[in-house]
Design a protein around this motif. Sequence first.
Motif, mmCIF file in Angstrom:
data_model
loop_
_atom_site.group_PDB
_atom_site.id
_atom_site.type_symbol
_atom_site.label_atom_id
_atom_site.label_comp_id
_atom_site.label_asym_id
_atom_site.label_seq_id
_atom_site.Cartn_x
_atom_site.Cartn_y
_atom_site.Cartn_z
ATOM 1 N N ARG A 197 0.073 17.660 9.492
ATOM 2 C CA ARG A 197 -0.852 17.735 10.640
ATOM 3 C C ARG A 197 -2.159 16.975 10.399
ATOM 4 N NH1 ARG A 197 1.812 22.620 10.888
ATOM 5 N NH2 ARG A 197 0.400 23.707 9.487
ATOM 6 N N LYS A 198 -2.094 15.961 9.531
ATOM 7 C CA LYS A 198 -3.250 15.107 9.292
ATOM 8 C C LYS A 198 -2.850 13.643 9.450
ATOM 9 C CE LYS A 198 -6.177 18.286 7.717
ATOM 10 N NZ LYS A 198 -7.479 18.588 8.347
ATOM 11 N N GLY A 199 -3.837 12.759 9.534
ATOM 12 C CA GLY A 199 -3.550 11.334 9.549
ATOM 13 C C GLY A 199 -3.331 10.810 8.143
ATOM 14 N N PRO A 200 -2.658 9.672 7.999
ATOM 15 C CA PRO A 200 -2.461 9.080 6.677
ATOM 16 C C PRO A 200 -3.793 8.636 6.062
ATOM 17 C CG PRO A 200 -0.991 8.092 8.315
ATOM 18 C CD PRO A 200 -1.995 8.893 9.062
ATOM 19 N N PHE A 228 5.077 -0.272 8.194
ATOM 20 C CA PHE A 228 5.142 0.988 7.462
ATOM 21 C C PHE A 228 6.589 1.397 7.232
ATOM 22 C CE2 PHE A 228 0.811 2.657 7.380
ATOM 23 C CZ PHE A 228 0.186 1.859 8.319
ATOM 24 N N GLY A 229 6.830 2.002 6.080
ATOM 25 C CA GLY A 229 8.081 2.711 5.882
ATOM 26 C C GLY A 229 8.043 4.005 6.673
ATOM 27 N N SER A 230 9.180 4.644 6.786
ATOM 28 C CA SER A 230 9.266 5.863 7.599
ATOM 29 C C SER A 230 8.739 7.089 6.864
ATOM 30 C CB SER A 230 10.701 6.101 8.063
ATOM 31 O OG SER A 230 11.567 6.128 6.960
ATOM 32 N N TYR A 274 0.266 5.170 1.438
ATOM 33 C CA TYR A 274 -0.561 6.132 2.152
ATOM 34 C C TYR A 274 0.021 7.526 1.911
ATOM 35 C CZ TYR A 274 -3.092 2.595 4.857
ATOM 36 O OH TYR A 274 -3.907 1.562 5.248
ATOM 37 N N LEU A 302 3.888 7.309 2.600
ATOM 38 C CA LEU A 302 4.323 6.160 3.392
ATOM 39 C C LEU A 302 4.014 4.880 2.630
ATOM 40 C CD1 LEU A 302 2.423 7.666 6.299
ATOM 41 C CD2 LEU A 302 4.761 7.033 6.710
ATOM 42 N N GLN A 319 0.075 11.393 3.534
ATOM 43 C CA GLN A 319 -0.172 12.107 4.783
ATOM 44 C C GLN A 319 0.156 13.578 4.593
ATOM 45 O OE1 GLN A 319 2.143 10.777 8.184
ATOM 46 N NE2 GLN A 319 0.638 11.580 9.620
ATOM 47 N N ILE A 339 0.878 -4.981 9.802
ATOM 48 C CA ILE A 339 1.246 -4.079 8.717
ATOM 49 C C ILE A 339 2.514 -3.347 9.127
ATOM 50 C CG2 ILE A 339 0.555 -2.042 7.407
ATOM 51 C CD1 ILE A 339 -2.358 -2.937 7.918
ATOM 52 N N MET A 371 0.830 -1.199 0.000
ATOM 53 C CA MET A 371 0.000 0.000 0.000
ATOM 54 C C MET A 371 0.866 1.251 0.000
ATOM 55 S SD MET A 371 -2.583 -1.288 2.985
ATOM 56 C CE MET A 371 -1.204 -1.894 3.960
ATOM 57 N N LEU A 414 -5.257 6.157 2.722
ATOM 58 C CA LEU A 414 -4.847 5.158 1.742
ATOM 59 C C LEU A 414 -4.952 5.732 0.329
ATOM 60 C CD1 LEU A 414 -3.971 2.208 1.301
ATOM 61 C CD2 LEU A 414 -6.387 1.653 1.010
ATOM 62 N N TYR A 460 -3.535 0.450 -3.283
ATOM 63 C CA TYR A 460 -3.498 -0.874 -2.653
ATOM 64 C C TYR A 460 -3.299 -1.889 -3.760
ATOM 65 C CZ TYR A 460 -5.131 -4.787 0.280
ATOM 66 O OH TYR A 460 -5.236 -5.944 0.999
#
Lengths: 112, 113
Positions: free
Chosen positions: A41-44, A102-104, A36, A88, A38, A100, A34, A46, A49
């Motif tokens: 100041r927000k969430g990731p 995640f990459g950095s 993502y 990400l 971001q 899951i 996947m 999707l 996929y």
Amino acid sequence: QKEVEQDPGPLSVPEGAIVSLNCTYSNSAFQYFMWYRQYSRKGPELLMYTYSSGNKEDGRFTAQVDKSSKYISLFIRDSQPSDSATYLCAMGRYSSASKIIFGSGTRLSIRP
Amino acid sequence: DVKVTQSSRYLVKRTGEKVFLECVQDMDHENMFWYRQDPGLGLRLIYFSYDVKMKEKGDIPEGYSVSREKKERFSLILESASTNQTSMYLCASSPGQDTGELFFGEGSRLTVL
């Protein structure tokens, strides 16, 4: 060695350029992949996929998976300033949503 | 649209304080997760829950606990906050075990002084 490696950037490109974002991984058991996005100041959220080797296209975005090389890419065509965000990569195995990895993240900036 | 709401966007707490981070999702998802996000380290799973009153440790559970009394609500608790818990905390939900699609809240940025 991390299970998933991603260049943190930052990456700055001019508007309209093709952007290539990449991740490598070490665990051959990963079954789905996947990307993502971001915003600051927000969430990731999707973005893409895919679960097989090859390409998947969605508008200006193309996700590419090469399982033999353990390498995934996200291409952005005709990049826009609104694409400026952190991207990400993430990957996992079926029946293991808790696993899951995640990459950095790569910070991308598109210059107008 | 799935909505995951985290009650506090920014918090500043002192060392030793008890901290509650609340998360609510409105899509009847089975799974809920708490991650922390730190520069260069990506997202790391703290705890997750597959059902009400059910919880499992993630990769970095030390110093944290969770509560899931209702399906839509998943709380993260820092019993005694420490400065190394200064971070961005992200709540997420997903509809089932077989999917990797996570729906994230906007995050809670916690600073512990």
